[in-house]
Design an enzyme around this catalytic site. Sequence first.
Site, PDB file in Angstrom:
ATOM      1  N   THR A   1       3.138  -5.967   4.762  1.00 47.42           N
ATOM      2  CA  THR A   1       2.616  -4.794   3.930  1.00 47.42           C
ATOM      3  C   THR A   1       3.765  -3.727   3.623  1.00 47.42           C
ATOM      4  OG1 THR A   1       0.924  -2.999   4.502  1.00 47.42           O
ATOM      5  CG2 THR A   1       2.553  -3.396   6.394  1.00 47.42           C
ATOM      6  N   ARG A   2       3.226  -3.137   2.620  1.00 47.02           N
ATOM      7  CA  ARG A   2       3.980  -2.073   1.807  1.00 47.02           C
ATOM      8  C   ARG A   2       3.262  -0.777   1.582  1.00 47.02           C
ATOM      9  NH1 ARG A   2       1.761  -3.240  -3.408  1.00 47.02           N
ATOM     10  NH2 ARG A   2       2.384  -0.969  -4.147  1.00 47.02           N
TER      11      ARG A   2
ATOM     12  N   HIS B   1      -4.807   1.125   7.623  1.00 43.83           N
ATOM     13  CA  HIS B   1      -6.078   2.010   7.987  1.00 43.83           C
ATOM     14  C   HIS B   1      -6.827   0.860   8.881  1.00 43.83           C
ATOM     15  CE1 HIS B   1      -4.574   4.958   5.286  1.00 43.83           C
ATOM     16  NE2 HIS B   1      -4.469   4.177   4.048  1.00 43.83           N
TER      17      HIS B   1
ATOM     18  N   HIS C   1      -7.317  -2.773   7.681  1.00 41.13           N
ATOM     19  CA  HIS C   1      -6.293  -3.484   7.841  1.00 41.13           C
ATOM     20  C   HIS C   1      -6.371  -3.890   9.396  1.00 41.13           C
ATOM     21  CE1 HIS C   1      -4.907  -1.153   4.514  1.00 41.13           C
ATOM     22  NE2 HIS C   1      -5.031  -2.029   3.968  1.00 41.13           N
TER      23      HIS C   1
ATOM     24  N   ARG D   1      -5.993 -10.827  -0.877  1.00 40.94           N
ATOM     25  CA  ARG D   1      -6.170 -10.724  -2.626  1.00 40.94           C
ATOM     26  C   ARG D   1      -5.102 -10.271  -3.089  1.00 40.94           C
ATOM     27  NH1 ARG D   1      -8.376  -7.636  -5.983  1.00 40.94           N
ATOM     28  NH2 ARG D   1      -9.771  -8.602  -7.534  1.00 40.94           N
TER      29      ARG D   1
END
Length: 572
Positions: free
Chosen positions: A195-196, A200, A203, A289
Site C-alpha cells: 500500500t501507498r 481505512h 482495507h 483493482r
Amino acid sequence: MTMLSNLTPIPELYVSYDSAQKLKVEAGDLKSLDLTPRQICDLELLMNGGFNPLKGFLSEADYNGVVDNMRLADGQLWPMPITLDVSDAFAEKLELGEDIALRDQEGVILATMTVTDRWEPNKSREAEKVFGADDSAHPAVNYLHNTAGKIYLGGPVTGIQQPVHYDFRGRRDTPNELRAYFRKLGWRRIVAFQTRNPLHRAHQELTFRAAKEAQANLLIHPVVGMTKPGDVDHFTRVRCYEAVLDKYPAATTTMSLLNLAMRMAGPREAVWHGLIRANHGCTHFIVGRDHAGPGKNSAGEDFYGPYDAQDLYRANQSEIGCEMVDFKHMVYVQERAQYEPNDEIADKDDVTVLNISGTELRRRLAEGLEIPEWFSFPEVVKELRRTKPPRSQQGFTVFFTGFSGSGKSTIANALMVKLMEMGGRPVTLLDGDIVRKNLSSELGFSKEHRDLNIRRIGYVASEITKNGGIAICAPIAPYATTRRAVREDVEAYGAFVEVHVATTIEECERRDRKGLYKLAREGKIKEFTGISDPYDVPEGSELRIETENVDVDNCAHQVLLKLEQMGLIGLS
Ligand code: PPS
C-alpha cells in the site's frame, strides 16, 4: 524436515563487516556518484536481496530483455528496468571495467560498482514498452524524460553498508530479517499487502479476509521509499498504520516498511511487487483493482485497464513464486453495519451500500468536513487531520507566469497586499527581479540557467508552503516541464495555483515598460523570451488572466476569487 524455501536466507550483495571497512577506505580513490533519492531506494533493495536475482544495475543486454519481454538476458522473469542513469559528462569520464563509488546524498559510501556497460537508451521506447505510452502524464515517464540522466551505466554492485534511515528503524526489515522473523514465529504462509495510502476500515476488512482465505498470516508491507507525487507523506501513514495494526486479532499480523521507489507501472509493477514480496519470504500477495495505477493519461483516460495487473500477474504467477489473492472491493452495508465484498451482496436492491472514494475523502479532509466512523478509525482520521488541516489553514503557492512586462509583478504585488490585509498567514513575494538579485545573481537566461532559477524559486516556495505560509512567485518561467517540476515540489505540501498572465507578446512589446523589447529587437539583449527565446504557453493553469483593458485591482481580485473557490482563503 527441510525448511520451506520461502524461509531460507536469500543472497545479499553485502561484503563482510571487515571487508566493508577496508573497501570503504579504498573506495575513497574511486570516481564517485552521488545517487538520487530514487537510485538510493533501488540500491538498497539490490543490496539486501529485495531485487534478487539482480546482482547490480542492469547491463545493456539485460535492459533490452527486460524492456522487450520482461526477461533478463538469461531468461529469468524481471519486469522493471533497474538502471543507473547518469549525465553525459559523468559517463564520459569513465573507462569500461572501472569501479566507481556509489554515495548517498551526504556523501557516505554505500557501495561500489564495476561499470561493465554504458549506453544511451531509447527513452521513448522504454516508455512505450514498460509504461505503455510515451506520455509524460505518467509519473515514471515524466521522470524518465525530465529527471533521469541521458546515459545508463550497468554492472555488478558490491554492498558496503545500508542506506541510513533515522525514522521508524524498528519497522524496517531486509528480506532476510523478515524471513528470520517468520521462521521464529512459525509462520509458513504469509500474505503481503502492498500500500501507498492510509488504511481505512475497508482495507482492514479486505486484508483480514485475504489472510483467512489464504489461511495465512498477514504482512502489511507499505511502501515508504517513493510513491506517487501528492500522496500522504510516509511519516503520517506509518502512524496511521500503527493505529490500524491493533485492530487485527493478536499475533496474526505484522507490519514492515519497504523502501521501494514505485514506478506506478500497473501490470508490470504488480509482477515486480510480487517478486519483491517473494524475496521477502511471502507466499501470497494481494493484487487489487488498478494496482499501482498512475492515474489518467494526457487524454484523460486510464493508462491501464482495471484488471490488467491481475491478468499479467496470473499469467506469470508460477515464476513469481507468490500466489495472487485478488482484491475484493469491500463496501459498507448500512443495514447490517458491516463490510461485505461488493460482488457478493445478493440483496443489493434492498440495502444501502455506502462508500467514500479517495477523492471524496480528500475533499472532506480539505474542507474540514465529517468523516464517518463506519469509514475509518478515529485514530486514523485524527492523524490525517493533524497533518492535513483544512485548506484554509494550509500554506499554498501562487505561481504567476507570463512574458516580461505582462503585468505579473504588478498583479503579484497587489495580491500580496490584499492577502496581508486579510491576515492569518505570512506572505512572501518571490518576484522575478527580486529573486535574480538575491537568489540567482550569477545566472543568465540560457535554458539551463532559467531552469535553475525556477527550481530555486520552487524550492523556496515549497518550504514556505510546508511551513504554512503563502508564497507568491512571479518569474517568466517559460518552460512547461520546469513549471510542472515546481508544481510537484509544492504539491507535496499544499496547493499550487498557476496563474497565466496572458498578455500577448505584441501588447508587452507595445508597452515596453523597461525598454527591453527595443533592445531585444536590436539584438542588444540575446535570448529574450517571446522575441528570440521560446515560451511554452501554459495548459491547465488554475487561472488565466487577460490584462488588456482590465485594471490591476480587478486582476488581483480574480486571483482572490480563485483562491476562495479552492477553499484556500475565506472571503467575507
Ligand atoms: S526566467 O526565465 O523565469 O528565469 O526569467 P525571470 O527570472 O523571471 O527574469 C525575467 C526578468 O529579467 C529581465 N530580462 C529578461 N527576460 C527574458 N529574457 C531575457 N533574455 C532577459 N534579460 C533580462 C526582464 O526584465 C524580466 O523581468 P520581468 O519581471 O519578467 O519583466
